[in-house]
Design a protein around this motif. Structure first.
Motif, PDB file in Angstrom:
ATOM      1  N   PRO A  25       0.826  -1.219   0.000  1.00 57.77           N
ATOM      2  CA  PRO A  25       0.000   0.000   0.000  1.00 57.77           C
ATOM      3  C   PRO A  25       0.852   1.258   0.000  1.00 57.77           C
ATOM      4  O   PRO A  25       2.061   1.210   0.232  1.00 57.77           O
ATOM      5  CB  PRO A  25      -0.788  -0.139   1.306  1.00 57.77           C
ATOM      6  CG  PRO A  25       0.132  -0.902   2.212  1.00 57.77           C
ATOM      7  CD  PRO A  25       0.841  -1.882   1.322  1.00 57.77           C
ATOM      8  N   THR A  26       0.195   2.384  -0.226  1.00 60.33           N
ATOM      9  CA  THR A  26       0.920   3.658  -0.249  1.00 60.33           C
ATOM     10  C   THR A  26       1.235   4.168   1.153  1.00 60.33           C
ATOM     11  O   THR A  26       2.090   5.039   1.308  1.00 60.33           O
ATOM     12  CB  THR A  26       0.080   4.715  -0.992  1.00 60.33           C
ATOM     13  OG1 THR A  26      -1.204   4.828  -0.356  1.00 60.33           O
ATOM     14  CG2 THR A  26      -0.109   4.334  -2.449  1.00 60.33           C
ATOM     15  N   ASP A  27       0.575   3.642   2.156  1.00 62.06           N
ATOM     16  CA  ASP A  27       0.786   4.053   3.550  1.00 62.06           C
ATOM     17  C   ASP A  27       2.216   3.736   3.984  1.00 62.06           C
ATOM     18  O   ASP A  27       2.627   2.569   4.015  1.00 62.06           O
ATOM     19  CB  ASP A  27      -0.219   3.332   4.451  1.00 62.06           C
ATOM     20  CG  ASP A  27      -0.081   3.721   5.917  1.00 62.06           C
ATOM     21  OD1 ASP A  27       0.695   4.655   6.206  1.00 62.06           O
ATOM     22  OD2 ASP A  27      -0.730   3.078   6.762  1.00 62.06           O
ATOM     23  N   VAL A  28       2.985   4.770   4.330  1.00 59.52           N
ATOM     24  CA  VAL A  28       4.397   4.578   4.676  1.00 59.52           C
ATOM     25  C   VAL A  28       4.569   3.839   5.995  1.00 59.52           C
ATOM     26  O   VAL A  28       5.664   3.356   6.294  1.00 59.52           O
ATOM     27  CB  VAL A  28       5.132   5.940   4.743  1.00 59.52           C
ATOM     28  CG1 VAL A  28       5.149   6.607   3.381  1.00 59.52           C
ATOM     29  CG2 VAL A  28       4.500   6.863   5.789  1.00 59.52           C
ATOM     30  N   THR A  29       3.513   3.732   6.783  1.00 58.68           N
ATOM     31  CA  THR A  29       3.608   3.032   8.075  1.00 58.68           C
ATOM     32  C   THR A  29       3.195   1.566   7.970  1.00 58.68           C
ATOM     33  O   THR A  29       3.187   0.849   8.981  1.00 58.68           O
ATOM     34  CB  THR A  29       2.726   3.724   9.131  1.00 58.68           C
ATOM     35  OG1 THR A  29       1.347   3.642   8.726  1.00 58.68           O
ATOM     36  CG2 THR A  29       3.123   5.191   9.285  1.00 58.68           C
ATOM     37  N   ALA A  30       2.866   1.096   6.767  1.00 55.07           N
ATOM     38  CA  ALA A  30       2.425  -0.295   6.589  1.00 55.07           C
ATOM     39  C   ALA A  30       3.546  -1.266   6.947  1.00 55.07           C
ATOM     40  O   ALA A  30       4.737  -0.978   6.749  1.00 55.07           O
ATOM     41  CB  ALA A  30       1.971  -0.521   5.151  1.00 55.07           C
ATOM     42  N   GLN A  31       3.163  -2.428   7.475  1.00 59.28           N
ATOM     43  CA  GLN A  31       4.146  -3.428   7.892  1.00 59.28           C
ATOM     44  C   GLN A  31       4.827  -4.108   6.708  1.00 59.28           C
ATOM     45  O   GLN A  31       5.972  -4.546   6.809  1.00 59.28           O
ATOM     46  CB  GLN A  31       3.448  -4.488   8.763  1.00 59.28           C
ATOM     47  CG  GLN A  31       2.947  -3.966  10.093  1.00 59.28           C
ATOM     48  CD  GLN A  31       4.092  -3.526  10.997  1.00 59.28           C
ATOM     49  OE1 GLN A  31       4.960  -4.319  11.355  1.00 59.28           O
ATOM     50  NE2 GLN A  31       4.103  -2.246  11.358  1.00 59.28           N
ATOM     51  N   TRP A  32       4.135  -4.190   5.588  1.00 60.84           N
ATOM     52  CA  TRP A  32       4.678  -4.850   4.391  1.00 60.84           C
ATOM     53  C   TRP A  32       4.262  -4.042   3.176  1.00 60.84           C
ATOM     54  O   TRP A  32       3.080  -3.767   2.980  1.00 60.84           O
ATOM     55  CB  TRP A  32       4.143  -6.275   4.292  1.00 60.84           C
ATOM     56  CG  TRP A  32       4.595  -7.030   3.065  1.00 60.84           C
ATOM     57  CD1 TRP A  32       4.174  -6.855   1.768  1.00 60.84           C
ATOM     58  CD2 TRP A  32       5.562  -8.075   3.006  1.00 60.84           C
ATOM     59  NE1 TRP A  32       4.811  -7.706   0.923  1.00 60.84           N
ATOM     60  CE2 TRP A  32       5.670  -8.491   1.655  1.00 60.84           C
ATOM     61  CE3 TRP A  32       6.342  -8.712   3.974  1.00 60.84           C
ATOM     62  CZ2 TRP A  32       6.523  -9.519   1.250  1.00 60.84           C
ATOM     63  CZ3 TRP A  32       7.198  -9.737   3.552  1.00 60.84           C
ATOM     64  CH2 TRP A  32       7.275 -10.131   2.215  1.00 60.84           C
ATOM     65  N   ARG A  33       5.227  -3.667   2.367  1.00 63.75           N
ATOM     66  CA  ARG A  33       4.951  -2.929   1.127  1.00 63.75           C
ATOM     67  C   ARG A  33       5.720  -3.577  -0.005  1.00 63.75           C
ATOM     68  O   ARG A  33       6.845  -4.054   0.189  1.00 63.75           O
ATOM     69  CB  ARG A  33       5.349  -1.456   1.260  1.00 63.75           C
ATOM     70  CG  ARG A  33       4.706  -0.755   2.449  1.00 63.75           C
ATOM     71  CD  ARG A  33       5.222   0.667   2.576  1.00 63.75           C
ATOM     72  NE  ARG A  33       4.670   1.524   1.543  1.00 63.75           N
ATOM     73  CZ  ARG A  33       5.173   2.718   1.220  1.00 63.75           C
ATOM     74  NH1 ARG A  33       6.281   3.143   1.811  1.00 63.75           N
ATOM     75  NH2 ARG A  33       4.603   3.457   0.293  1.00 63.75           N
ATOM     76  N   GLU A  34       5.130  -3.591  -1.181  1.00 64.22           N
ATOM     77  CA  GLU A  34       5.792  -4.234  -2.317  1.00 64.22           C
ATOM     78  C   GLU A  34       5.457  -3.520  -3.619  1.00 64.22           C
ATOM     79  O   GLU A  34       4.476  -2.782  -3.708  1.00 64.22           O
ATOM     80  CB  GLU A  34       5.386  -5.703  -2.406  1.00 64.22           C
ATOM     81  CG  GLU A  34       3.898  -5.946  -2.558  1.00 64.22           C
ATOM     82  CD  GLU A  34       3.571  -7.428  -2.504  1.00 64.22           C
ATOM     83  OE1 GLU A  34       4.274  -8.199  -3.165  1.00 64.22           O
ATOM     84  OE2 GLU A  34       2.609  -7.796  -1.806  1.00 64.22           O
ATOM     85  N   GLY A  35       6.299  -3.762  -4.618  1.00 64.28           N
ATOM     86  CA  GLY A  35       6.089  -3.173  -5.933  1.00 64.28           C
ATOM     87  C   GLY A  35       6.821  -3.965  -6.997  1.00 64.28           C
ATOM     88  O   GLY A  35       7.652  -4.835  -6.702  1.00 64.28           O
ATOM     89  N   ASN A  36       6.503  -3.688  -8.261  1.00 64.80           N
ATOM     90  CA  ASN A  36       7.117  -4.376  -9.400  1.00 64.80           C
ATOM     91  C   ASN A  36       7.449  -3.366 -10.486  1.00 64.80           C
ATOM     92  O   ASN A  36       6.728  -2.379 -10.671  1.00 64.80           O
ATOM     93  CB  ASN A  36       6.170  -5.436  -9.961  1.00 64.80           C
ATOM     94  CG  ASN A  36       5.959  -6.600  -9.012  1.00 64.80           C
ATOM     95  OD1 ASN A  36       6.750  -7.531  -8.967  1.00 64.80           O
ATOM     96  ND2 ASN A  36       4.875  -6.536  -8.229  1.00 64.80           N
ATOM     97  N   ALA A  37       8.531  -3.625 -11.194  1.00 62.82           N
ATOM     98  CA  ALA A  37       8.936  -2.758 -12.300  1.00 62.82           C
ATOM     99  C   ALA A  37       9.792  -3.558 -13.263  1.00 62.82           C
ATOM    100  O   ALA A  37      10.432  -4.548 -12.878  1.00 62.82           O
ATOM    101  CB  ALA A  37       9.703  -1.542 -11.798  1.00 62.82           C
ATOM    102  N   VAL A  38       9.788  -3.141 -14.531  1.00 63.72           N
ATOM    103  CA  VAL A  38      10.629  -3.768 -15.549  1.00 63.72           C
ATOM    104  C   VAL A  38      11.593  -2.723 -16.089  1.00 63.72           C
ATOM    105  O   VAL A  38      11.183  -1.634 -16.500  1.00 63.72           O
ATOM    106  CB  VAL A  38       9.778  -4.349 -16.697  1.00 63.72           C
ATOM    107  CG1 VAL A  38      10.682  -4.905 -17.804  1.00 63.72           C
ATOM    108  CG2 VAL A  38       8.855  -5.443 -16.178  1.00 63.72           C
ATOM    109  N   VAL A  39      12.871  -3.039 -16.063  1.00 64.87           N
ATOM    110  CA  VAL A  39      13.911  -2.170 -16.611  1.00 64.87           C
ATOM    111  C   VAL A  39      14.768  -3.008 -17.535  1.00 64.87           C
ATOM    112  O   VAL A  39      15.376  -3.994 -17.107  1.00 64.87           O
ATOM    113  CB  VAL A  39      14.790  -1.553 -15.501  1.00 64.87           C
ATOM    114  CG1 VAL A  39      15.835  -0.622 -16.121  1.00 64.87           C
ATOM    115  CG2 VAL A  39      13.933  -0.806 -14.492  1.00 64.87           C
ATOM    116  N   GLY A  40      14.802  -2.621 -18.812  1.00 60.98           N
ATOM    117  CA  GLY A  40      15.568  -3.407 -19.783  1.00 60.98           C
ATOM    118  C   GLY A  40      15.030  -4.823 -19.875  1.00 60.98           C
ATOM    119  O   GLY A  40      13.837  -5.046 -20.111  1.00 60.98           O
ATOM    120  N   ARG A  41      15.883  -5.805 -19.658  1.00 62.64           N
ATOM    121  CA  ARG A  41      15.492  -7.215 -19.706  1.00 62.64           C
ATOM    122  C   ARG A  41      15.130  -7.755 -18.322  1.00 62.64           C
ATOM    123  O   ARG A  41      14.862  -8.940 -18.176  1.00 62.64           O
ATOM    124  CB  ARG A  41      16.641  -8.041 -20.288  1.00 62.64           C
ATOM    125  CG  ARG A  41      17.010  -7.682 -21.721  1.00 62.64           C
ATOM    126  CD  ARG A  41      18.370  -8.254 -22.098  1.00 62.64           C
ATOM    127  NE  ARG A  41      18.430  -9.689 -21.875  1.00 62.64           N
ATOM    128  CZ  ARG A  41      19.549 -10.401 -21.950  1.00 62.64           C
ATOM    129  NH1 ARG A  41      20.681  -9.789 -22.209  1.00 62.64           N
ATOM    130  NH2 ARG A  41      19.532 -11.698 -21.744  1.00 62.64           N
TER     131      ARG A  41
END
Length: 451
Positions: A131-147
């Motif tokens: 989540p966007t909440d900076v106080t969350a216990q677990w935060r995650e994200g994904n991105a693709v750069v090049g290969r």
């Protein structure tokens, strides 16, 4: 009887004449009506003129001319052109497939166990977190750069042994600035070492917020060059270990631990007149050059031209009010004064860049083991300088009055261009770091791939 035959013959002759006239009409006048359609076939070998004619038809159709709109709807070669378009699409797809054939989906997971991880992910990679909440216990994200496909996890709930590991390549982001942080970072490295030994992961890189005096001896035993498992080390500050082979310099970035945000440039940021020549908001350390800076600012009432707010003791956390006040100072100042602290590199440099306020950097080496690299001796901020940072570098704060006098003579239009240049450079700086980071990981991890 004769009269009847005569009338019949006259009728037949008249009917014949009418038929002849009808036939002649279709032969001569009907052919002329079809001539425009036939003329469309003439330039078929050169397809460009036909396309140009249709393009002009579309422009005119915006004027709602019925005749043009009608001719646009009827195209005797439409079916052929559709087939050609499909053929071109299939050919392009085949070329694309050939060019990507054999390339693998390279996956890297980043474990963010230091606040500098947020600078890497949100500012350099421009990635999002859920989540966007900076106080969350677990935060995650994904991105693709090049290969490379990157996944990022962070938060207090990310602890050794309490989350699944399903990747071969890991980047571990650690804080080694002080003794307590080093102990915590070591526990993570021992955990990762076990994962490598049990073949649950293959390749490991570390991004380290190093000690401000560049005393990072504790991590040496974990480096592959010394028999360890860490193949790549990205370290903050001008460490003498940097060789651009397995140890690379990484930027300090903004103070994400104080929730400094990702700043989007606006029209007002670029074009508005800023009421202050400069700003300095920070802690004054005893017997430091910051005291010398304050003495200079008080001379000839220079401090009245700048936004100055100081404190005697460093505070690790910001309040919402103090953060907004600091951001406002950056936005309303043409220059941001960046005196050295424990190290020459400070968050203030990158935060000023975010708002288009030119950093005035005290270009001197601080005490400790930094500098004396294989690249250059006793020269701080090597990474920023190597990428052409458009800052104002000074060796002594006695130079500041001259800098500010010159600043008074610069017209707004020139300042606008300077802001644009600074913001453009900063964006390029982050993009270049993202590509370097990815290229280094790909070339090292793929080259040393065991499986």
């Amino acid at each position: 009887m004769r009269l009847t035959r005569k009338r019949l013959c006259s009728f037949l002759i008249a009917l014949y004449c009418l038929f002849s006239l009808y036939a002649a009409y279709h032969v001569f006048f009907g052919r002329r009506r079809r001539a425009p359609a036939a003329s469309l076939r003439g330039p078929r070998k050169g397809a460009a003129p036909a396309r140009e004619g249709r393009s002009r038809g579309r422009i005119r159709s915006s004027g709602l001319e019925p005749s043009t709109l009608g001719s646009e709807e009827w195209n005797p070669w439409e079916e052929d052109e559709k087939q050609e378009q499909q053929h071109r699409f299939k050919t392009s797809l085949q070329i694309l497939n050939k060019s990507t054939k054999g390339k693998t989906d390279f996956r890297v997971q980043i474990w963010g166990k230091a606040a500098i991880g947020l600078y890497l992910w949100e500012h350099i990679f421009e990635g999002l977190l859920d989540p966007t909440d900076v106080t969350a216990q677990w935060r995650e994200g994904n991105a693709v750069v090049g290969r490379t496909h990157y996944s990022f996890i962070t938060g207090p709930a990310v602890v050794p042994g309490y989350f699944s590991v399903d990747v071969n390549n890991v980047v571990l982001i650690l804080n080694g600035r002080e003794k307590a942080k080093v102990f915590y970072a070591t526990q993570w490295l021992l955990y990762v070492q076990n994962l490598v030994q049990t073949q649950k992961i293959q390749h490991v890189a570390v991004v380290l917020l190093g000690n401000e005096h560049c005393n990072n001896e504790w991590i040496k035993e974990f480096l592959r060059r010394n028999g360890g498992f860490v193949e790549l080390l990205f370290v903050i500050y001008d460490s003498p270990w940097i060789n651009d082979m397995d140890v690379f310099q990484w930027p300090l970035g903004v103070a994400t631990y104080r929730n400094f945000p990702v700043v989007e440039a606006s029209w007002s940021m670029l074009h508005n007149e800023r009421p202050y020549l400069c700003n300095f908001l920070g802690t004054i350390y005893e017997n430091s050059s910051r005291q010398a800076l304050m003495n200079i600012l008080k001379q000839d009432e220079i401090d009245k031209l700048c936004w100055v707010s100081v404190r005697e003791q460093w505070q690790p956390q910001e309040t919402n009010e103090s953060l907004k006040n600091y951001q406002k100072a950056l936005l309303q100042s043409d220059l941001t004064l960046c005196p050295v602290g424990v190290n020459t590199e400070c968050y203030r440099i990158y935060e000023a860049c975010s708002y288009g306020s030119v950093p005035v950097v005290e270009d001197v080496m601080t005490a400790g083991s930094c500098g004396n690299t294989s690249v250059s001796h006793n020269a701080p901020l090597q990474l920023l300088k190597s990428m052409g940072a458009p800052f104002i570098f000074i060796k002594n704060w006695k130079e500041l009055p001259v800098v500010l006098e010159k600043e008074k003579t610069i017209i707004l239009q020139e300042k606008i261009q300077r802001r644009k240049m600074l913001l453009h450079w900063y964006q390029h700086f982050k993009t270049e770091l993202k590509m370097r980071f990815t290229n280094i990981l790909e070339s090292s991890f793929l080259m040393n791939n065991k499986g």
